[in-house]
Design an enzyme around this catalytic site. Structure first.
Site, PDB file in Angstrom:
ATOM      1  N   TYR A  40     -14.352  -9.524  -1.183  1.00 35.97           N
ATOM      2  CA  TYR A  40     -15.036  -9.773   0.281  1.00 35.97           C
ATOM      3  C   TYR A  40     -16.222 -10.102   0.444  1.00 35.97           C
ATOM      4  CZ  TYR A  40     -10.280  -8.528   1.846  1.00 35.97           C
ATOM      5  OH  TYR A  40      -8.631  -8.510   2.343  1.00 35.97           O
TER       6      TYR A  40
ATOM      7  N   GLU B 146      -6.194  -4.586  -6.434  1.00 37.21           N
ATOM      8  CA  GLU B 146      -7.526  -4.495  -7.193  1.00 37.21           C
ATOM      9  C   GLU B 146      -7.452  -3.581  -7.965  1.00 37.21           C
ATOM     10  OE1 GLU B 146      -8.367  -3.550  -2.867  1.00 37.21           O
ATOM     11  OE2 GLU B 146      -8.400  -5.923  -2.466  1.00 37.21           O
TER      12      GLU B 146
ATOM     13  N   GLU C 195      -7.295 -12.356  -1.857  1.00 38.26           N
ATOM     14  CA  GLU C 195      -7.560 -11.502  -0.577  1.00 38.26           C
ATOM     15  C   GLU C 195      -8.912 -12.046  -0.124  1.00 38.26           C
ATOM     16  OE1 GLU C 195      -7.483  -6.844   0.599  1.00 38.26           O
ATOM     17  OE2 GLU C 195      -4.915  -7.168  -0.653  1.00 38.26           O
TER      18      GLU C 195
ATOM     19  N   HIS D 258       1.089  -1.353  -0.299  1.00 43.03           N
ATOM     20  CA  HIS D 258      -0.108   0.430   0.243  1.00 43.03           C
ATOM     21  C   HIS D 258       0.606   1.454   0.099  1.00 43.03           C
ATOM     22  CE1 HIS D 258      -2.877  -3.004   1.226  1.00 43.03           C
ATOM     23  NE2 HIS D 258      -4.226  -2.192   1.169  1.00 43.03           N
TER      24      HIS D 258
HETATM   25  C1  BMA Z   1      -6.929  -2.246   4.550  1.00 48.68           C
HETATM   26  C2  BMA Z   1      -6.923  -2.358   6.453  1.00 48.68           C
HETATM   27  C3  BMA Z   1      -6.286  -1.125   6.432  1.00 48.68           C
HETATM   28  C4  BMA Z   1      -5.328  -1.298   6.461  1.00 48.68           C
HETATM   29  C5  BMA Z   1      -4.637  -1.741   4.961  1.00 48.68           C
HETATM   30  C6  BMA Z   1      -3.043  -2.242   4.737  1.00 48.68           C
HETATM   31  O1  BMA Z   1      -7.604  -3.368   4.077  1.00 48.68           O
HETATM   32  O2  BMA Z   1      -6.927  -3.568   6.848  1.00 48.68           O
HETATM   33  O3  BMA Z   1      -6.396  -0.523   7.972  1.00 48.68           O
HETATM   34  O4  BMA Z   1      -4.515  -0.407   6.815  1.00 48.68           O
HETATM   35  O5  BMA Z   1      -5.659  -2.441   4.770  1.00 48.68           O
HETATM   36  O6  BMA Z   1      -3.191  -3.462   5.616  1.00 48.68           O
END
Ligand code: BMA
Length: 374
Positions: A262, A190, A298, A127
């Site tokens: 999800y 994504e 995921e 991220h």
């Molecule tokens: C997202 C959440 C956030 C997190 C991010 C990276 O889906 O879980 O809280 O910071 O992933 O792990």
């Protein structure tokens, strides 16, 4: 003379064909290390046996504990670790000491050695912050970000530095004899959604493909990293193979194909099962046609408010297709109710044990026995 020439020609043909064959079945990085080549072969072999269960940040923290206070919520419930361990590299681009969820990168290195020594699978997402605005990965206020990091863009130098920092971390993952530990790297995930700066409405197909290839080439060619398998993973909004492949960077840049999905409280279990089954079918077909491995990169249902979710919903959603793994998201230490794997006392604990005991699901012990890196 003619006989010799024919023999030479036949040998040449055989060599060309077998190297073509090798190219198709080996990692996208042509210089991938022996361990990485073995990992890919091992993943394929494991896919024939069952579906590996994965959990994000499994060793870092869980419900009521933060490393080094505990070990693994999955292990607390089943007595075994997951087969696949997800971690996130958000903030490595700034050489930070901890990632965006407060996990120290030094701890991650320890986890990686531990996982490697017991033959588990490691996967990293990233991220990365927004290099144009200074915001986070979710800052979608500009659709010029991807263009800005590519060659000729005003952020190209900055982005190269970010990739240097990322490469330093990925290259530091070594065992005690100095062997680079192979991992699955899943950047720019994504991308068919529009909530990250590299998402669907935030760049063109060409820009996304260039971003991917640039990342791949920079890590494998410029930084000489050869311990990476690359996972291309979309969001769940997939309508068919053509759309799934719109931003596909090519077979020479990808090892695994996947998607994230999800269950939301507003969706019924039935819709989750049908949708995941449908998209898994599409992605599995792409995998077969392109010689790649399919995965549900995921998944989850926040808080798992359903005592039979594992065997009653998740399993029926994936059982019809040959996928390598499914990974559920993290059991947050910093966000109450934000968890995706059960913990001792959780209402789905018993069902998770049933899921664990199914012959079709693979956890650490089975993987260790199988020895996927051999
Ligand atoms: C997202 C959440 C956030 C997190 C991010 C990276 O889906 O879980 O809280 O910071 O992933 O792990």
């Amino acid at each position: 003379m003619r006989k010799t020439m024919m023999l030479a020609f036949a040998t040449l043909l055989l060599t060309v064909c077998s190297s073509e064959q090798e190219k198709r079945s080996g990692p996208a990085d042509p210089a991938a290390s022996a361990e990485t080549v073995n990992m890919l072969a091992g993943l394929k072999a494991a896919t024939e046996k069952g579906i590996m269960f994965g959990h994000q940040d499994d060793l870092a923290y869980g419900i009521g504990w933060f490393y080094p206070g505990g070990e693994s919520d999955v292990k607390k419930v089943t007595g075994d670790y997951p087969a696949v361990y997800g971690m996130d590299l958000g903030d490595i681009e700034h050489r930070a000491a901890v990632n965006l969820d407060a996990v120290p990168f030094e701890h991650m290195k320890t986890f990686v050695s531990e996982i490697w020594s017991r033959g588990g699978v490691i996967t990293f997402s990233w991220h990365a912050d927004n290099p144009l605005t200074g915001g986070d990965a979710w800052d979608v206020t500009s659709d010029k970000v991807v263009a800005s990091v590519l060659p000729g863009g005003q952020n190209n130098d900055k982005f190269r530095e970010w990739l240097d920092n990322l490469a330093e971390f990925l290259g530091s993952l070594r065992d005690e004899s100095g062997v680079a530990i192979p991992v699955i790297f899943r950047p720019w995930h994504e991308h068919t959604g529009s909530w990250f700066w590299w998402g669907q409405r935030l760049c063109t197909d060409e820009e996304f493909i260039s971003l991917w290839r640039y990342t791949f080439d920079y890590l494998c060619r410029e930084k000489d990293l050869h311990n990476l398998l690359f996972a291309y993973s979309s969001s769940g909004n997939i309508t068919g193979k053509a759309q799934y492949l719109e931003r596909y960077p090519g077979d020479d840049y990808v090892d695994l194909v996947g998607f994230d999905y999800y269950q939301m409280p507003a969706d019924g279990n039935k819709s989750f099962i049908e949708e995941v089954d449908r998209v898994t079918g599409i992605v599995s077909e792409v995998a077969t046609e392109h010689g790649k491995i399919a995965a549900l990169t995921e998944a989850g249902y926040e808080g798992i408010p359903d005592s039979k979710w594992w065997t009653g919903t998740l399993w029926p959603a994936v059982k019809n297709h040959n996928i390598s793994y499914l990974l559920v998201w993290r059991n947050a230490h910093n966000k109450p109710g934000h968890f995706y794997a059960p913990w001792p006392g959780h209402l789905s604990e018993k069902d998770f044990i049933d899921f664990y005991n199914m012959p079709e699901t693979l956890f650490q012990k089975e993987l260790t026995e199988m020895g996927i890196y051999k």
